[in-house]
Design a protein around this motif. Structure first.
Motif, PDB file in Angstrom:
ATOM      1  N   ASP A   1       0.879  -1.163   0.000  1.00 32.91           N
ATOM      2  CA  ASP A   1       0.000   0.000   0.000  1.00 32.91           C
ATOM      3  C   ASP A   1       0.925   1.224   0.000  1.00 32.91           C
ATOM      4  OD1 ASP A   1      -1.386   2.240   0.850  1.00 32.91           O
ATOM      5  OD2 ASP A   1      -2.603   1.148   2.313  1.00 32.91           O
TER       6      ASP A   1
ATOM      7  N   GLU B   1       0.606   4.233   0.631  1.00 36.16           N
ATOM      8  CA  GLU B   1       0.498   5.195   1.732  1.00 36.16           C
ATOM      9  C   GLU B   1       1.285   4.745   2.956  1.00 36.16           C
ATOM     10  OE1 GLU B   1      -1.137   8.233   1.695  1.00 36.16           O
ATOM     11  OE2 GLU B   1      -1.098   7.723  -0.444  1.00 36.16           O
ATOM     12  N   THR B   2       1.230   3.433   3.211  1.00 37.43           N
ATOM     13  CA  THR B   2       1.799   2.926   4.466  1.00 37.43           C
ATOM     14  C   THR B   2       3.012   2.036   4.260  1.00 37.43           C
ATOM     15  OG1 THR B   2       0.448   0.930   4.398  1.00 37.43           O
ATOM     16  CG2 THR B   2      -0.512   2.861   5.491  1.00 37.43           C
TER      17      THR B   2
ATOM     18  N   LYS C   1       8.320   6.171   5.914  1.00 38.20           N
ATOM     19  CA  LYS C   1       6.869   5.988   5.857  1.00 38.20           C
ATOM     20  C   LYS C   1       6.469   4.714   6.590  1.00 38.20           C
ATOM     21  CE  LYS C   1       5.529   7.176   1.368  1.00 38.20           C
ATOM     22  NZ  LYS C   1       4.894   6.728   0.109  1.00 38.20           N
TER      23      LYS C   1
END
Lengths: 503, 275
Positions: free
Chosen positions: A454, A456-457, A487
């Motif tokens: 993912d 974003e993560t 991140k």
């Protein structure tokens, strides 16, 4: 990387910053010329592996720092994959507080001395500098980053690890929770530094006998001295990160073994370790190396000091390096230092499309490297003992743009010719090393062998398991890998505090 | 970790070391290898795991002195240690019940063959071992192999022990007299090449375990690449075992000679420091 502009503006609003801005008019600041990096002369540097760029003096650094206009909305920061407070550290240099500048860097970047040397600033922070709008060269962010972290390092070597970044707020809550980083390259080191600051007990597992991944085996001494890498590792050790060498996760230890040992979160930063070959006839002849092997023999195993060190390397007199990336430049400049009389870059597109940093191409040319652009090998010819003696190449021309947006090279019929070579280094990229993905059941992997995350993560298909760097990207830069590590650390920290909230 | 628990010489130039490596001892399977380094200036060299003891947490390495690195290892003694040991690397041997398995080992290749042969025997196969050496003094592990093999045939080039002649003579004797379902060949490249030619004539599936030049041993460098069935494969991650009938031995033999002059230069210098 999301930038916290509130944080930046709070820092910018401090009294000393206001005074500093007022001390010199923007017109005068912008009239200053951009600093030139002092470097060893080409004839001198090709005799050995000494670092080419020698770093700014204090006076040069302060003068360059004055050029920074301390913009209200610093666009440079949005060009940085880890979101460094760039004006914040530069203004501390201008104020003469170099250690404070270094601390500012370390708040967001675990490896500033590395980034200041190997980041492609020209396409990141410096590409966003307001000076471009004035048709002037950007502030030398990279040189200044290197300057501040070098100051901090020499200070640290005198006084121990006193310059360590302050622990993040709430760090006590995570105490005792163990997390593991797999691989010790830039992605993992960044992850480890962040997690340690958050208060986690971090262990980094490395397959090789030496830490730091591509920073050790890949990037040569003349671009990134190993003493700097070691010093950055020492800093991480000082803030509590543990390192285990010679552990091949998936072979020596499985993720399940590590869970049994008490690890609750994982970061996979195992890199793009599998070299690509072109699968053309004769490619297994003696004297044909992958760039990984060529650079590993020299950087990790110190073959340039053979026979004092036991690992040998073929010291070619006519060396062709295939490819146009930084790895190809590192390889060809290494060949020159190993005594090549003729060192060539053979690249299938034109110089404009070269992925290598401009500085590397420039340095390579200064050192006498010949560039055979729009040229592609099609076959290698070996002598009776199996050693490569010639390569057959064909000329290329550029056609329509391909998926990468670069114009596709097309072979020109009847343009083939032979070049005499005794060493060839194939630097056309790497694939993800399948060893770790293969060993973790349930981990989702793409058709290219990269780990699916993912964005974003950086979370993988398995809860509590994160990944970043080249094992996800398939071949990118040190700083992008570091952005991933950062991140992932933030996401894992969130995940773990949800899983086992502090009492 | 990495301490030497025991060291003996199996022949004048072949040393056997029992090394403390508990994690590797737990995880290893027959056919796998480790990469070792003796000292800060040393090479990374691959060595097959000749045996392991999970309870004691040890692995056994057998090394023949052929150059600087192997000589350095052979001089280590109990109480000393290897600087680095990493593994287990490579894919384990695929062991299953086939019927009759012919284990063919030449020279120091008998060492990596030993755990593989034992595993095939334990899987319920009839196990015939054919061991070759230049001369009696260089023959290793005959007694250990004989402890489980249904039959052991020894060939020496000079006839000083067993039967006189090259290993393929002993192998063909078995192939002529009984059906063989699988052959495993480990030894010098030339030996494996000729064993493969022979077993191919008898249509016996054969695997060979290769010991090529390596640096990292994890698929990163490609120094170990060989052509198998016309495709480039990495011995460290795709092997070390391959279909013996598909390997390009001539290319492999040439690649093994890459550093012949450097190896000599290094070894001469090293031997100079010993005297």
């Amino acid at each position: 990387m999301a930038v916290d502009f509130q944080d930046l503006s709070a820092d910018r609003g401090q009294k000393w910053r206001e005074e500093l801005r007022a001390a010199l008019a923007a017109r005068e600041r912008s009239a200053l010329p951009r600093v030139k990096m002092p470097e060893l002369a080409p004839a001198e540097r090709i005799k050995g592996f000494r670092e080419v760029n020698s770093g700014l003096s204090e006076e040069m650094a302060v003068r360059e720092a004055k050029r920074c206009l301390d913009c209200i909305t610093p666009s440079c920061v949005s060009g940085c994959p880890v979101g460094i407070n760039i004006p914040g550290f530069i203004k501390r240099i201008e104020a003469g507080d170099f250690l404070a500048a270094a601390r500012k860097l370390k708040e967001t970047n675990a490896l500033p001395a590395v980034c200041g040397r190997v980041c492609p600033q020209e396409v990141q922070c410096e590409s966003k500098c307001v000076y471009h709008k004035m048709k002037k060269p950007p502030v030398a962010v990279g040189y200044l980053e290197r300057f501040a972290s070098d100051c901090e390092r020499s200070e640290r070597s005198e006084r121990g690890a006193a310059g360590a970044a302050a622990p993040a707020p709430g760090a006590e809550a995570a105490a005792g929770c163990r997390v593991a980083a797999i691989g010790s390259g830039p992605a993992s080191l960044t992850f480890a530094g962040q997690m340690a600051r958050f208060g986690y007990r971090v262990t980094v597992f490395e397959a090789l006998h030496e830490l730091a991944g591509v920073l050790s085996y890949g990037i040569p001494e003349f671009r990134l001295p190993k003493s700097i890498v070691r010093s950055e590792i020492a800093y991480l050790e000082a803030i509590g990160v543990a390192f285990e060498r010679n552990v091949i996760v998936g072979k020596t230890l499985s993720i399940d073994d590590m869970k049994r040992q008490g690890f609750q979160g994982f970061f996979i930063g195992s890199g793009a370790g599998l070299p690509k070959f072109m699968h053309i006839p004769g490619e297994n002849a003696i004297g044909i190396y992958s760039s990984n092997e060529y650079l590993t023999r020299v950087n990790l195993m110190r073959a340039y000091q053979f026979p004092e060190y036991d690992t040998p390397i073929v010291r070619g007199r006519r060396v062709a390096v295939i490819g146009g990336g930084n790895t190809a430049m590192d390889s060809v400049r290494t060949a020159i230092r190993l005594g090549a009389e003729k060192a060539m870059i053979v690249y299938r597109r034109s110089e404009e499309e070269m992925p290598a940093r401009i500085e590397e191409v420039h340095h390579a040319k200064e050192e006498g490297v010949e560039f055979l652009n729009l040229t592609n090998p099609v076959e290698y010819v070996a002598d009776a003992s199996g050693r490569v003696k010639q390569m057959r190449v064909q000329k290329m021309e550029l056609g329509a743009a391909d998926d990468s947006g670069r114009r596709r090279p097309v072979a020109i019929d009847g343009s083939e010719y032979l070049i005499d070579v005794d060493t060839v280094v194939v630097g056309v990229g790497t694939d993800p090393n399948p060893l770790i993905p293969r060993s973790i059941p349930g981990l989702e992997v793409s058709k290219w062998g990269t780990i699916v995350v993912d964005e974003e993560t950086m979370g993988t298909s398995l809860p509590g398991v994160y990944a970043g760097g080249d094992i996800v990207r398939g071949g990118a830069t040190v700083i992008l890998a570091m952005g991933d590590g950062k991140k992932a650390a933030e996401a894992l920290c969130d995940f773990l505090s949800r899983e086992s909230p502090p009492a | 970790m990495n301490s030497i628990i025991e060291k003996t010489f199996l022949s004048e130039n072949v040393a056997r070391l029992v090394v403390e490596a508990p994690l590797i001892a737990q995880k290893q399977h027959p056919g796998q290898f480790v990469i070792v380094r003796t000292d800060e200036k040393g090479e990374r060299i691959p060595l097959t795991i000749a045996d392991a003891d999970k309870e004691r947490g040890t692995i056994t390495l057998i090394v023949q002195r052929v150059g600087t690195s192997s000589h350095k290892i052979s001089l280590l003694n109990a109480g000393g240690r290897l600087l680095d040991v990493s593994g287990p690397l490579g894919r384990p041997t695929h062991v299953e019940k086939k019927g009759t398995v012919l284990a063919c080992g030449g020279g120091v290749g008998i060492a990596p063959l030993y755990p593989i042969a034992r595993a095939f025997k334990e899987a319920g196969n009839r196990l015939v071992a054919v061991l070759g050496a230049r001369t009696r003094e260089l023959l290793i592990l005959e007694r250990e192999m004989g402890a489980f093999a249904d039959e052991t045939i020894v060939m020496t080039d000079d006839g000083s022990y067993g039967k006189k002649g090259v290993i393929t003579i002993g192998i063909e004797e078995v192939l002529r007299r009984e059906p063989v379902h699988l052959a495993v060949a480990i030894g010098p490249a030339v030996m494996m090449k000729f064993v493969a030619l022979l077993t191919k004539r008898y249509s016996v599936p054969t695997i060979a375990s290769l010991n090529t030049i390596m640096v990292d041993g994890t698929g990163m460098c490609g120094a170990c690449r060989v052509s198998v069935g016309g495709k480039t494969r990495f011995v460290c991650v795709d092997g070390p075992e391959f279909d013996a009938h598909e390997i390009d031995y001539d290319e492999m033999i040439q690649r093994l000679s890459t550093y012949r002059s450097e190896e000599k230069e290094s070894y001469d210098a090293y031997l100079g420091t010993l005297s």
